[in-house]
Each structure stands twice: as C-alpha cells, then as structure tokens.
Scaffold this motif. Structure first.
Motif, PDB file in Angstrom:
ATOM      1  N   THR A  24       0.831  -1.197   0.000  1.00 21.32           N
ATOM      2  CA  THR A  24       0.000   0.000   0.000  1.00 21.32           C
ATOM      3  C   THR A  24       0.870   1.252   0.000  1.00 21.32           C
ATOM      4  N   GLY A  27       2.563   1.477  -3.274  1.00 25.14           N
ATOM      5  CA  GLY A  27       1.534   1.766  -4.270  1.00 25.14           C
ATOM      6  C   GLY A  27       1.192   3.247  -4.289  1.00 25.14           C
ATOM      7  N   ALA A 100      -1.654  -2.312  -7.597  1.00 23.41           N
ATOM      8  CA  ALA A 100      -2.227  -1.275  -6.730  1.00 23.41           C
ATOM      9  C   ALA A 100      -2.055   0.132  -7.280  1.00 23.41           C
ATOM     10  N   ALA A 153      -8.093   0.911  -0.537  1.00 23.18           N
ATOM     11  CA  ALA A 153      -6.900   0.321  -1.138  1.00 23.18           C
ATOM     12  C   ALA A 153      -6.336  -0.787  -0.266  1.00 23.18           C
ATOM     13  N   ILE A 157      -5.877  -4.575  -1.529  1.00 25.74           N
ATOM     14  CA  ILE A 157      -4.541  -5.157  -1.599  1.00 25.74           C
ATOM     15  C   ILE A 157      -4.435  -6.378  -0.688  1.00 25.74           C
TER      16      ILE A 157
END
Length: 219
Positions: A24, A27, A100, A153, A157
């Motif tokens: 994350t 990303g 992502a 997100a 993920i």
C-alpha cells in the motif's frame, strides 16, 4: 490445533500484514503522483494536456483490466529480477504494487476532481501557482476522500495478497490454499478466513475513524 499450527498462522498473519502495508505504501508512492497528474492534465484540470492524459489513462486502464492472478504470473520475470525469486511474501510485493498503483491513481484522480472548482478559481485569482494549488487546495480539500481511498486500497490489496497464495505467495492465503484446500484441513481454512475478515475490518475501521477526525465538515 497444535502449537506449531498456531505459530504458522501467526507468522502467516504477520506476512499478510507486511505485504499489505508495504505494498500500500509503495503503491501510493507511485499512484499518488500518477493520480495527481491525471487530475491536473484532464480537460477540466488546472493544466490540461490531452497527450499526457491519454497516455496515462491508457496505462491505468490496461493494467487494471488484467486480472490479478494473471498479472501475478506475467510479472514473474520482473519479480525474479528485482527480488531474486518468484515466491514468498517479499516477492509478492512486486505484483501487488504494480496492481495497486493504477487502482490508487484512479481513486486519487476521483478525489481531486471532487474539489469545489470555486475554491480552485479563488486560489488562482490570488496568484497561487500550480504547485501551491495542488498541495494546499487539491490535496488539502480532498484529504478526507483520500483517506477513505486508503482504507479501500488496503482492503483490496489485502485481498490480492490472499489470492497470491495460489502460487506460493506466502501469508494467510498460502496457508489457506496449502492446508485448507489441498489437505482438506477445514479448521485451518476457517481460521485463516476469519483472520482475514478481522484484519480488513480493523484496518478499514481505523482508516474511517481517522478520516472522520480529519473531516473539516465534522469539526
């Protein structure tokens, strides 16, 4: 379950958290500027540029259209090049970040486009430059929506990381596939599913709580 199984699940939980949070973060390192450029260069953005927008729009749509399991296999050569192997939690971060980044970019673009154009025009009338508008107006006004995007997100993920277990990606997904599916140990399958659900709820709950605290409309 014996102590070794409990330890395995604990390690799998940590591996899943590690993959999710690192992916994350990375990303957003890629997706945040990606999304900002999409919002800025859009025809209604503060600096329209159809050429740049169409290229980035195509890249985002292309990557997002590839199912994650297929993407996972497609990038195995790149994963081996970067990490030195194509299995395990560390290797899974590479396809997770690739999947992502465009997803995050689209959420960032959407959040920035929600900012009241009147606020942007007011800043421009006072002589604010593009960087100031992006940093103080767009990102500042959209911070609540951006934080909600982070929680979405993280959940997405985390789900991707579990899917990676089908090719030895490590974490709870790997445990669920190897023990719950192939060995028919249903108790392990149930435990891993419960932990995944709990992790999603906790992470998204924390994100929503933080976004509400930072929401100016609630202050």
């Amino acid at each position: 379950m014996d102590s070794s199984t409990i330890m395995m699940i604990a390690e799998g939980t940590w591996a899943t958290l590690y993959m999710t949070l690192v992916s994350t973060l990375m990303g957003y390192v890629l997706g945040l500027p990606f999304g900002i450029i999409l919002a800025v260069t859009d025809k209604n953005g503060i600096r329209p540029n159809a050429f740049v927008y169409k290229i980035l729009d195509f890249i985002a749509n292309l990557i997002r259209s590839i199912p994650f399991l297929i993407l996972l296999i497609l990038v195995i050569p790149l994963t081996r090049l970067i990490v030195g192997k194509s299995y395990g939690s560390g290797a899974t971060i590479v396809p997770l970040v690739i999947a992502a980044a465009p997803f995050i970019a689209r959420m960032v673009e959407s959040s920035l486009k929600e900012v009241d154009k009147g606020v942007i025009e007011a800043a421009q009338s006072m002589g604010a430059g593009n960087f100031t508008i992006i940093w103080k107006v767009l990102l500042g006004e959209a911070r609540t929506s951006l934080l909600v995007g982070v929680t979405i997100a993280i959940g997405t993920i985390l789900g991707y990381s579990a899917m990676a277990g089908i090719v030895g990606g490590g974490g709870l997904g790997d445990i669920a596939i190897r023990y719950g599916y192939y060995r028919r140990e249903e108790d392990i399958m149930i435990v891993t599913i419960v932990i995944l659900v709990v992790l999603v709820q906790i992470l998204q709950g924390l994100g929503m709580l933080l976004s509400k605290k930072l929401d100016r409309r609630q202050s």
